[in-house]
Design an enzyme around this catalytic site. Structure first.
Site, PDB file in Angstrom:
ATOM      1  N   GLN A  32      -0.105  58.732  35.194  1.00 54.65           N
ATOM      2  CA  GLN A  32      -0.291  59.235  36.557  1.00 54.65           C
ATOM      3  C   GLN A  32      -0.191  60.765  36.580  1.00 54.65           C
ATOM      4  O   GLN A  32       0.711  61.358  35.990  1.00 54.65           O
ATOM      5  CB  GLN A  32       0.771  58.611  37.494  1.00 54.65           C
ATOM      6  CG  GLN A  32       0.575  58.935  38.963  1.00 54.65           C
ATOM      7  CD  GLN A  32      -0.704  58.352  39.576  1.00 54.65           C
ATOM      8  OE1 GLN A  32      -1.245  57.359  39.098  1.00 54.65           O
ATOM      9  NE2 GLN A  32      -1.190  58.974  40.633  1.00 54.65           N
ATOM     10  N   LYS A  36      -0.778  50.334  42.281  1.00 51.94           N
ATOM     11  CA  LYS A  36      -1.667  49.957  41.166  1.00 51.94           C
ATOM     12  C   LYS A  36      -1.087  48.756  40.422  1.00 51.94           C
ATOM     13  O   LYS A  36      -1.811  47.821  40.066  1.00 51.94           O
ATOM     14  CB  LYS A  36      -1.857  51.154  40.210  1.00 51.94           C
ATOM     15  CG  LYS A  36      -2.697  52.271  40.829  1.00 51.94           C
ATOM     16  CD  LYS A  36      -2.707  53.562  40.020  1.00 51.94           C
ATOM     17  CE  LYS A  36      -3.476  54.654  40.774  1.00 51.94           C
ATOM     18  NZ  LYS A  36      -3.516  55.957  40.083  1.00 51.94           N
ATOM     19  N   ASP A  88      -8.868  55.606  33.196  1.00 50.27           N
ATOM     20  CA  ASP A  88      -8.983  56.664  34.201  1.00 50.27           C
ATOM     21  C   ASP A  88     -10.224  57.520  33.976  1.00 50.27           C
ATOM     22  O   ASP A  88     -10.609  58.297  34.857  1.00 50.27           O
ATOM     23  CB  ASP A  88      -7.758  57.589  34.112  1.00 50.27           C
ATOM     24  CG  ASP A  88      -6.788  57.388  35.248  1.00 50.27           C
ATOM     25  OD1 ASP A  88      -7.241  57.015  36.342  1.00 50.27           O
ATOM     26  OD2 ASP A  88      -5.582  57.614  35.032  1.00 50.27           O
TER      27      ASP A  88
HETATM   28  N1  GUN Z   1      -3.504  61.252  40.544  1.00 47.80           N
HETATM   29  C1  GUN Z   1      -4.322  61.204  41.636  1.00 47.80           C
HETATM   30  N2  GUN Z   1      -5.360  60.364  41.421  1.00 47.80           N
HETATM   31  C2  GUN Z   1      -5.189  59.872  40.171  1.00 47.80           C
HETATM   32  C3  GUN Z   1      -5.946  58.952  39.395  1.00 47.80           C
HETATM   33  O1  GUN Z   1      -6.997  58.415  39.787  1.00 47.80           O
HETATM   34  N3  GUN Z   1      -5.434  58.688  38.157  1.00 47.80           N
HETATM   35  C4  GUN Z   1      -4.303  59.276  37.681  1.00 47.80           C
HETATM   36  N4  GUN Z   1      -3.902  58.968  36.454  1.00 47.80           N
HETATM   37  N5  GUN Z   1      -3.597  60.145  38.374  1.00 47.80           N
HETATM   38  C5  GUN Z   1      -4.044  60.434  39.616  1.00 47.80           C
END
Ligand code: GUN
Length: 291
Positions: free
Chosen positions: A98, A54, A121
């Site tokens: 995350q 990311k 998110d």
């Molecule tokens: N863990 C798995 N997918 C995601 C996501 O799209 N965002 C976040 N913050 N954690 C995740």
């Protein structure tokens, strides 16, 4: 006829080019450079890989990346204090904590602490609540579900009245993708571990979204000819013939289902790259909303 392969990597690349152009336009217009703060807590290996992808993607499109790492021993107060510092930082337009969090941390309280204007998110309860209600619009839609919908709507421009089956009811994918499908006027069935006659239910699907994390669970004889399949699963299975000793497979037995389906996303190269593309779009949107 074997299914069309839905190329998420290519589509994501096109979106990244669009985001990069929009970021460039902002800068040329004298506006701020969008910024994304990532918060990685603990040492979950998969999370480390996702967060670094990311961050790299941000830099490639001209979005500033602010990486924050906390040890698994971080307290709830420490995490919430970091989030509140990021809420107040004008360079930060989006905050991504995350998931999953290490044991002992209260995910709901952490997500609640994120300012909804920076909730790229889309997991803040207000954004999810709006997603679930008629006539209300969230500021941000969760990235993986948004990526699934983007790919689906490219294949089937109107989802109105179609039978959509979602495998899995997670907060991150299953539930929000089901809500998005309802908003697109599909008839939606959500399946989970207690569903009876799962193959029979899946066989009704015109569109199948699989997000259960079970390697190759959906077999070729579970699906209706002509189904469009979005496979969200990214599962490691042992494979001694590969240099790393494993390969990645989805929740769908690709080779079997591709003989029956009209179109299908591969793993890797399907939904995965779309999650990051949608995060970049959400971060750009957050910057635009902050002007
Ligand atoms: N863990 C798995 N997918 C995601 C996501 O799209 N965002 C976040 N913050 N954690 C995740």
């Amino acid at each position: 006829m074997p299914a069309k392969i839905i190329d998420g990597k290519l589509t994501a690349e096109q979106i990244r080019i669009e985001v990069a152009a929009e970021v460039d336009k902002r800068i040329k217009a004298g506006k701020s450079r969008p910024g994304l703060a990532t918060v990685l807590i603990g040492d979950n290996a998969a999370s480390q890989v996702y967060v670094s992808s990311k961050q790299k993607a941000c830099i490639e499109v001209g979005i500033e990346s602010f990486g924050h790492e906390l040890p698994a021993s971080a307290t709830q107060e420490e995490v919430e204090k970091l989030v509140s510092t990021l809420n107040a930082d004008p360079r930060v337009n989006g905050i991504l904590v995350q998931l999953p969090l290490p044991a002992g941390l209260d995910e709901q309280r952490v997500l609640n602490a994120i300012s909804i204007e920076k909730d790229v998110d889309g997991f803040h309860p207000l954004n999810i609540g709006r997603l679930a209600q008629k006539g209300r619009d969230p500021l941000f839609v969760p990235c993986t579900p948004a990526g699934c919908m983007y790919l689906l709507e490219k294949e089937i421009p109107s989802l109105e009245g179609i039978n959509a089956v979602v495998l899995g009811r997670s907060n991150i994918v299953g539930m929000p993708v089901a809500l998005l499908l309802v908003r697109a006027n599909a008839t939606v069935t959500i399946c989970h571990s207690r569903t009876r006659d799962l193959p029979g239910v899946v066989r009704q699907a015109d569109v199948l979204v699989a997000a259960v994390g079970k390697p190759e669970m959906v077999r070729g004889d579970w699906v209706k000819p002509g189904v469009v399949v979005i496979d969200v699963g990214i599962n490691r299975v042992e494979d001694a013939t590969r240099p790393r000793g494993y390969r990645l497979v989805g929740d769908v037995a690709y080779d079997e289902v591709a003989q029956v389906a009209k179109a299908i996303t591969p793993v890797p190269g399907g939904v995965g790259p779309m999650t990051i593309a949608m995060l970049l779009r959400n971060t750009l949107r957050a910057a635009n909303l902050s002007d």
